[in-house]
Design an enzyme around this catalytic site. Sequence first.
Site, PDB file in Angstrom:
ATOM      1  N   PRO A 321       4.752 -88.699 -19.094  1.00  0.00           N
ATOM      2  CA  PRO A 321       5.250 -88.457 -17.727  1.00  0.00           C
ATOM      3  C   PRO A 321       4.447 -88.923 -16.462  1.00  0.00           C
ATOM      4  O   PRO A 321       3.116 -88.894 -16.464  1.00  0.00           O
ATOM      5  CB  PRO A 321       5.059 -86.843 -17.778  1.00  0.00           C
ATOM      6  N   TYR A 364      17.072 -97.811  -5.036  1.00  0.00           N
ATOM      7  CA  TYR A 364      17.931 -97.168  -6.359  1.00  0.00           C
ATOM      8  C   TYR A 364      18.892 -96.422  -5.842  1.00  0.00           C
ATOM      9  O   TYR A 364      19.509 -95.488  -6.385  1.00  0.00           O
ATOM     10  CB  TYR A 364      16.772 -96.376  -7.193  1.00  0.00           C
ATOM     11  N   CYS A 391      12.658-104.785   9.903  1.00  0.00           N
ATOM     12  CA  CYS A 391      14.011-105.452  10.383  1.00  0.00           C
ATOM     13  C   CYS A 391      14.879-105.608   9.267  1.00  0.00           C
ATOM     14  O   CYS A 391      14.818-106.803   8.720  1.00  0.00           O
ATOM     15  CB  CYS A 391      13.147-106.616  10.971  1.00  0.00           C
ATOM     16  N   TYR A 421       5.833 -93.451  -7.125  1.00  0.00           N
ATOM     17  CA  TYR A 421       6.667 -94.602  -7.041  1.00  0.00           C
ATOM     18  C   TYR A 421       6.820 -94.718  -5.515  1.00  0.00           C
ATOM     19  O   TYR A 421       7.715 -95.526  -5.191  1.00  0.00           O
ATOM     20  CB  TYR A 421       7.997 -94.815  -7.796  1.00  0.00           C
TER      21      TYR A 421
HETATM   22  N1  LLP Z   1       6.024 -94.774 -19.874  1.00  0.00           N
HETATM   23  C1  LLP Z   1       6.615 -95.992 -19.759  1.00  0.00           C
HETATM   24  C2  LLP Z   1       6.401 -97.010 -21.042  1.00  0.00           C
HETATM   25  C3  LLP Z   1       7.324 -96.463 -18.641  1.00  0.00           C
HETATM   26  O1  LLP Z   1       7.742 -97.878 -18.536  1.00  0.00           O
HETATM   27  C4  LLP Z   1       7.422 -95.514 -17.451  1.00  0.00           C
HETATM   28  C5  LLP Z   1       8.063 -95.640 -16.479  1.00  0.00           C
HETATM   29  C6  LLP Z   1       6.651 -94.080 -17.724  1.00  0.00           C
HETATM   30  C7  LLP Z   1       6.083 -93.927 -18.957  1.00  0.00           C
HETATM   31  C8  LLP Z   1       6.621 -93.372 -16.825  1.00  0.00           C
HETATM   32  O2  LLP Z   1       8.090 -92.718 -16.394  1.00  0.00           O
HETATM   33  P1  LLP Z   1       8.128 -91.551 -15.579  1.00  0.00           P
HETATM   34  O3  LLP Z   1       7.941 -90.322 -16.200  1.00  0.00           O
HETATM   35  O4  LLP Z   1       7.363 -91.714 -14.176  1.00  0.00           O
HETATM   36  O5  LLP Z   1       9.693 -91.480 -14.995  1.00  0.00           O
HETATM   37  N2  LLP Z   1       9.944 -97.228 -10.143  1.00  0.00           N
HETATM   38  C9  LLP Z   1      11.266 -96.521 -10.513  1.00  0.00           C
HETATM   39  C10 LLP Z   1      10.370 -96.222 -11.829  1.00  0.00           C
HETATM   40  C11 LLP Z   1      10.182 -96.935 -12.748  1.00  0.00           C
HETATM   41  C12 LLP Z   1       9.734 -96.603 -14.166  1.00  0.00           C
HETATM   42  C13 LLP Z   1       8.962 -97.436 -14.966  1.00  0.00           C
HETATM   43  N3  LLP Z   1       8.550 -96.829 -16.233  1.00  0.00           N
HETATM   44  C14 LLP Z   1      11.283 -95.058  -9.555  1.00  0.00           C
HETATM   45  O6  LLP Z   1      11.041 -95.185  -8.533  1.00  0.00           O
HETATM   46  O7  LLP Z   1      12.384 -94.473 -10.001  1.00  0.00           O
END
Ligand code: LLP
Length: 463
Positions: A321, A364, A391, A421
């Site tokens: 997470p 997004y 801009c 993020y």
């Molecule tokens: N493990 C792997 C292999 C991943 O690719 C990711 C996220 C995570 C864990 C963690 O995911 P989380 O629990 O944080 O959702 N930039 C996007 C999210 C991209 C996530 C990429 N991988 C946003 O701002 O929503």
Amino acid sequence: MSRSAHPAGPRHADVLPEGHYSAPADDLNALDPKVWARTVGRDADGVVTVGGIAVTQLAEEYGTPAYILDEDDFRERARAWRTAFGTEADVFYAGKAFLSRAVVRWLDEEGLNLDVCSGGELATALSAGMPAERIAFHGNNKSPEEIERAVRAGVGRIVLDSFQEIVRVAHIAQSLGRRQRVQIRITVGVEAHTHEFIATAHEDQKFGIPLAGGQAAEAVRRALQLDGLEVIGIHSHIGSQIFDMSGFEVAAHRVVGLLKDIRDEHGVELPEIDLGGGLGIAYTSDDDPREPHEIAKALTEIVTRECEAARLATPRISVEPGRAIVGPTAFTLYEVGTVKPLDGLRTYVSVDGGMSDNIRTALYDAEYSVTLASRTSDAEPMLVRVVGKHCESGDIVVKDAFLPGDLAPGDLIAVPATGAYCRSMASNYNHALRPPVVAVRDGAARVVVRRETEEDLLRLDVG
Ligand code: LLP
């Protein structure tokens, strides 16, 4: 509604253009604990406080925009994940959500492991003293230099993402006289986002090796033959901002199916399975995330059940997470620069940051909420769009929200749930200076990532 039917000026709740928003909250000054970090409240003057410090004081000392991070909340959430999964499973915080040396130390102290996906994240982790064996190294195109650094450092696992990488990591490990522990990342044909998942799609992506067509089985076959590798498990990550566990259920079923095939073909029971991250948080009051103990229970039950059915010993589970730990723990503090009512539409509130400190809305279509933070107000709600100073007309921080109709330049507003993020995807667009991250705890604030300066920008520009 014809635009001329309404006088110019802040739009009130009974005069609403089309958009994606709920009715204004009964009390715009209220702070929904679902979206705010745990120690956030208002003081006797109505000023938002965190960790016992007023945001007006934080703005004065550290300037705006600034990410304000509630350290106690971060630690509590990290601990809740750790406790929920117990000693029989591992929690790897996904550093891509937000990483700094302070965060690495907190994770270390709270007993979490760390997932990194670049040389930069690895360097941050190691420089803050995270034991290498508690680091997992991800990425679909790790460079040979990054791999070598990770192997030399002794990272606990490298997550292999392609056939070429299997050979590359094996070769590098062997040339260093090491046997590297690895997991193989597969795509199980499940894509999950928020409340929906698609169980038969999404092998069409850059990450992982498809289960379909026997490719994942072939990857395991090859990896098991290489002396430089110790294959410890299978990895699957199905998406982000997920509330519904059914996508994990299908993924676990398919991963365990592969473990069974591996056992049948090679006589080897791989000891670990990683189900990735992606658990959702509340960005607005409409979101209802699950608690870590519910998630841990659900995932453990699914894997145990699937393994029993396949007559396999239950492997050690790990999860990754990122957002669910850091996301709710921070908010972005902005100062209002201009308030521009557009007759019959909405009021545009310009702040001193924007898409350079939060690209998620533009990228997004993400939803956020916002509150007037430097005071309370009983003025009528007005429908606003909080925009940045860049801009670009898509430079939107909060698409549709309500703020008090007497909002004025100089007011501070705060956007909650920006811990994940936002700083990690921040940019220098328009040569914006990336904001600091200020950690607050027990009435004390400290900068954990400082604000960029024009000198920082010019230092990179070598003329
Ligand atoms: N493990 C792997 C292999 C991943 O690719 C990711 C996220 C995570 C864990 C963690 O995911 P989380 O629990 O944080 O959702 N930039 C996007 C999210 C991209 C996530 C990429 N991988 C946003 O701002 O929503």
